[in-house]
Structures are given as structure tokens and as C-alpha cells.
Scaffold this active site. Structure first.
Site, mmCIF file in Angstrom:
data_model
loop_
_atom_site.group_PDB
_atom_site.id
_atom_site.type_symbol
_atom_site.label_atom_id
_atom_site.label_comp_id
_atom_site.label_asym_id
_atom_site.label_seq_id
_atom_site.Cartn_x
_atom_site.Cartn_y
_atom_site.Cartn_z
ATOM 1 N N TYR A 85 34.066 32.278 51.772
ATOM 2 C CA TYR A 85 34.673 32.097 53.093
ATOM 3 C C TYR A 85 34.524 33.391 53.885
ATOM 4 O O TYR A 85 34.885 34.466 53.406
ATOM 5 C CB TYR A 85 36.153 31.747 52.937
ATOM 6 C CG TYR A 85 36.909 31.577 54.229
ATOM 7 C CD1 TYR A 85 36.713 30.458 55.027
ATOM 8 C CD2 TYR A 85 37.835 32.526 54.643
ATOM 9 C CE1 TYR A 85 37.419 30.297 56.212
ATOM 10 C CE2 TYR A 85 38.550 32.372 55.820
ATOM 11 C CZ TYR A 85 38.337 31.260 56.606
ATOM 12 O OH TYR A 85 39.038 31.100 57.773
ATOM 13 N N ASP A 106 30.651 40.955 52.369
ATOM 14 C CA ASP A 106 31.940 40.700 53.005
ATOM 15 C C ASP A 106 33.004 41.285 52.089
ATOM 16 O O ASP A 106 33.358 40.688 51.069
ATOM 17 C CB ASP A 106 32.137 39.200 53.210
ATOM 18 C CG ASP A 106 33.467 38.861 53.856
ATOM 19 O OD1 ASP A 106 34.339 39.756 53.947
ATOM 20 O OD2 ASP A 106 33.651 37.687 54.248
ATOM 21 N N LYS A 134 42.020 43.681 56.195
ATOM 22 C CA LYS A 134 43.193 43.723 55.336
ATOM 23 C C LYS A 134 43.672 45.143 55.049
ATOM 24 O O LYS A 134 44.474 45.702 55.799
ATOM 25 C CB LYS A 134 42.925 42.936 54.045
ATOM 26 C CG LYS A 134 42.609 41.449 54.309
ATOM 27 C CD LYS A 134 42.501 40.663 53.039
ATOM 28 C CE LYS A 134 42.067 39.223 53.290
ATOM 29 N NZ LYS A 134 43.059 38.395 53.973
#
Length: 479
Positions: A196, A291, A319
Site C-alpha cells: 500500500y 516506500d 510517520k
């Protein structure tokens, strides 16, 4: 030592887990596989007295929210669709714990989906934010804090020579995709099933995570034109990647992947998978994109690329680099990044990018991670946690597999091994849902989906781990 998902083997990086100055790992610094031998667990005497579990206030608030927001939430997995029951509504967090509006206390293994690596509401971070807020919350103009965090990111992450801050992981992946296409003058990309990369249209193809949890198609509203240049391969499948490059010679701009998958559960790369991708992309004039929104500063200070010793061309982050505030970033080789406006012709912008509060929280979070022993602590407690959960499940007669690296882990209700999204989908999701709800009542908060990784923090203690294992033993016996 970090156990690979479902196979009883372990990764041990030859790259030091301690933060270091900028250094490019060589191909020879790739990881090796070692047999994982679990050491005996030391039982601690842990008090398990707690108030009666009740979520009446959570139910009232959530029912009201369903009239105000789609599904009652602002991000789908929070709605507990895959585990059933009533979502809890959080009131406060501190360290490794969280409290809901009914006063129930939980040991938290979600960590705001990864950012809280030094623990929730860290006192030093809060104090720094308070000082920064006195100067304002948003400038919409350059500030020195952007330089400070940029220097820290560049010095830590092997692939990054220049960086652009944005506001989310999704935005970072959107920007890096546009950049890869601009730099190579090619349109097609390869992504992996179950990885994702945010909810931008080109990535919502076999995307795993919340899409898989909700049982939805990739997504209504995504036009075919947006995904026609997105090619997919099973994770850990090099032959399919090679076939795609042979079929689309000179057309593929980049390969993008989660170096360790966190959005199909926790899935690690096979020993030569990342090195093979690095070789294939170089041979074909394509870019390799990691990613690292989840893995950045979590598997090691330099992320998955430091841990595995494989340097991509471009990297996305999020994050942790915002310390719990909204943030994202993408970066890479200088010659590529100088394509980005205003240095170059590829346009990307953001009103709140480089927000002083996010920069401050990120700076102080990374400073804490640089302290000696940080990653050793994460490795120790996460290893104790996952070994304890797997032992408890197997001793109770359940099929279960899992693994961890540093402060990231996962387990599946299937015998394993789990090397791809198809493997992950063999999990008994109904049993996971029962386990999840049982653990919630015992005061342990995991991600409410079989297809999400878990996270530990520097604030987690051995007592937290032993309490969790004791709860798991009880719940496994009852499901």
C-alpha cells in the site's frame, strides 16, 4: 535478531544498528540468514487486576459519529469492520499505554500506526512543541527547522541526498511517482500485490491493507486511465518482475515497494529479493523506490535500506519523521531531486509542507533514536513479544506464524510461511477477530486487522510484554 515471518529463520543485518554518519552500504553488506533459536522466557509475576471492561461511552460517541462522518471514522480500518464489535474511542495516550473514554487502559502496539517509536506524548517532544507554538503554528514560508530536519534525514538515509517535505505518506508517494516518471520520461510502474502506497489513484491496484480488510475492489471512482500504466507482481517473485521488464522494454519508469511489507501484515523479503530488484532496475534504466513510510527510522536509524544494505534511487518517508504530527517526505539522488520545482520542471507544492510543529517533533524524535541502545531495546522487547505470542498460540493448538525486525512485527493465523499477500490471505481472519476482541478486553490494543503490522516503542517495558503474553495465553485458550 529478527525472525522472518513464519519460517523460524532470522535476519541479522551486518550493518550496525547504531546510527552513523552518512555511508552508502555496499552490495557485500547485504543481510545473512541465521537459524532463530528462542531462548527460554523468564516469567514475571504480573498483577492483572483491572476494572470491569465497558465501552458504553465509546458506543455513544461512535453512534453519533456515524451521522457526521462516513462510517463514523476518518480512516477506514478504525471502524473495526474486519474484527467486528464496537470501536473504542481514545481519550489520551502516554508512553506505551492509551486510555479510552470509558477509562479502560491498554498496552498499545499500534503507536498511531507507527510514529510513536519513542512512546506517546514524550515529555521532551511536548516541551519543544510548546516552545515552538509560541512562535506560531504555521508560516507558509521557509523556517530554519526545515533545514535541521532535512540535515538529519539526509545524514541518516543512505539513498537521500536531497529531500522534499510534504504532509502525509500518500502525498510523498504521489510526488515520488511523478518525479520518477519525469526523470525517466517513462510512464509505467511496477508495484507489488498487497503493498500500500497511499490512496492516490495509480496505487489503488491490489493494494492490500484497508482495501483488503474491508473486502472492497481496488476502489470505485478510480478511472482505468489512472491505473493503466500500473503493473503488478506478487511480492518476493523476481521472475514475474523480469517478465514485466521483458514485455515492456524501455517503458517502465520505476519499481516501488515496501522493503518490508506492513500493509498485508508483516512480510519480509526473501534473502536476495531486494538485491535482485536493484540489479534489474539498473540493467533496464528504471528507478528503484523504497516506500519507507513505515520502515524508515524503525528497522534501523537508516531504515530498511540500511538494515538490508540495498540502496534505492528514491525513498518515501513519513510517520516517525514527524514525531506524531502530520508529515511525509520523499528524497533521493541529487540529480533526480533537482527535477522538482522550483529547481526543475516537475511541479509539486503544499501549503503546510515543512510545518514548524511537525519539524520540531521530528527533530526531537530522531534525536532520541540516536541515543545508544535505542535499537537494541526495540529488538529485545519485540523479540520477546513475538516469541511469546507464537509460543502461546502453538501451545493452545492454533496454526500461527509471524516474525519481527527491530520495532516492527506481525503474526498470521496460518501455519506459514508467509512470503506474499496470497500467503497472508490464507489466514483465518475469523479467528483473528476473536483473538483481537479477546485481547482488547484484556487491555491489549493491536491493529484491528489481520493485514496490518504491529509496532513497539522505546517506552514499552518487559512488564508490558509479559502482561501481553499472559493475556494472549488466556485468550488463545478461549478461542
Amino acid at each position: 535478531m529478527a525472525a522472518i515471518s513464519g519460517v523460524g529463520l532470522s535476519w541479522r543485518s551486518k550493518v550496525s544498528e547504531r546510527p552513523s554518519t552518512k555511508k552508502k552500504p555496499s552490495r557485500s553488506s547485504s543481510t545473512t540468514i541465521r537459524l532463530c533459536v528462542s531462548s527460554p522466557r523468564i516469567k514475571m509475576t504480573v498483577s492483572v487486576e483491572k476494572k470491569q471492561f465497558s465501552i458504553q461511552k465509546s458506543e455513544e460517541i461512535f453512534n453519533a459519529a456515524k451521522e457526521l462522518m462516513p462510517g463514523g471514522v476518518n480512516s477506514p480500518v478504525r471502524a473495526f469492520k474486519s474484527v467486528g464489535g464496537q470501536p473504542i474511542v481514545i481519550d489520551s495516550v502516554k508512553g506505551s499505554h492509551m486510555w479510552d473514554v470509558d477509562g479502560n487502559e491498554y498496552i498499545d502496539y499500534v503507536g498511531s500506526w507507527g510514529p510513536a517509536i519513542i512512546g506517546h506524548a514524550d515529555d521532551k517532544v511536548l516541551a519543544a512543541l510548546a516552545e515552538t507554538m509560541k512562535k506560531g503554528t504555521s508560516f507558509g514560508a521557509p523556517c530554519a527547522l526545515e533545514n535541521d530536519l532535512a540535515e538529519m534525514v539526509i545524514s541518516a538515509v543512505p539513498s537521500i541526498e536531497m529531500v522534499r517535505f510534504v504532509n502525509s505518506g500518500t502525498e510523498a508517494c504521489m510526488g515520488v511517482l511523478r518525479l520518477a516518471r519525469a526523470f525517466t520520461s517513462r510512464a509505467k510502474i511496477i508495484k507489488f500485490e498487497g503493498c500500500y502506497h497511499g490512496h492516490a489513484d495509480p496505487f489503488l491496484v491490489k493494494a492490500g491493507s484497508g482495501v483488503a480488510t474491508l473486502g472492497l475492489p481496488d476502489s470505485p471512482g478510480v478511472p482505468r486511465a489512472a491505473t493503466i500504466d500500473t503493473l503488478t507482481s506478487p511480492y518476493n517473485d523476481i521472475s514475474t518482475v523480469e517478465n514485466l521488464f521483458n514485455t515492456h522494454k524501455g517503458e517502465i519508469a520505476a519499481v516501488i515497494l515496501e522493503a518490508v511489507v506492513g500493509n498485508s501484515g508483516f512480510i519480509t523479503p526473501k534473502p536476495d529479493f531486494l538485491n535482485a530488484l536493484r540489479r534489474i532496475t539498473k540493467e533496464n534504466g528504471a528507478l528503484l523506490i523504497f516506500d519507507e513510510v513505515m520502515t524508515g527510522f524503525r528497522l534501523a536509524y537508516g531504515g530498511a535500506q540500511e538494515y538490508f544494505g540495498v540502496t534505492p534511487d528514491l525513498t518515501t518517508l513519513g510517520k516517525i519523521i514527524g514525531g506524531g504530527l502530520p508529515v511525509g517526505a520523499y528524497g533521493g539522488r541529487r540529480e533526480i531531486m533537482e527535477m522538482v520545482a522550483p529547481a526543475g520542471p516537475m511541479y509539486q507544492a503544499g501549503t503546510l509542507s515543512g510545518n514548524p510543529l511537525a519539524m520540531t517533533a521530528g527533530i526531537h524524535t530522531l534525536r532520541r533514536l540516536k541515543e545508544p541502545g535505542s535499537y537494541e531495546h526495540l529488538d529485545k522487547i519485540t523479540g520477546e513479544l513475538i516469541r511469546g505470542i507464537l509460543d502461546a498460540g502453538k501451545n493452545a493448538g492454533h496454526e500461527i506464524s509471524g516474525g519481527y525486525i527491530s520495532g516492527m512485527f506481525g503474526f498470521f493465523f496460518t501455519e506459514g510461511p508467509v512470503y506474499s499477500f496470497d500467503d497472508a490471505k490464507k489466514s483465518d481472519t475469523a479467528k483473528f477477530a476473536k483473538f483481537y476482541r479477546g485481547m482488547l478486553e484484556e487491555g491489549v490494543y493491536f491493529a484491528p486487522s489481520q493485514f496490518e503490522a504491529g509496532f513497539t516503542s522505546l517506552a514499552h517495558t518487559s512488564e508490558d510484554i509479559q502482561r501481553t503474553i499472559a493475556a494472549a495465553e488466556k485468550v488463545f485458550r478461549n478461542i
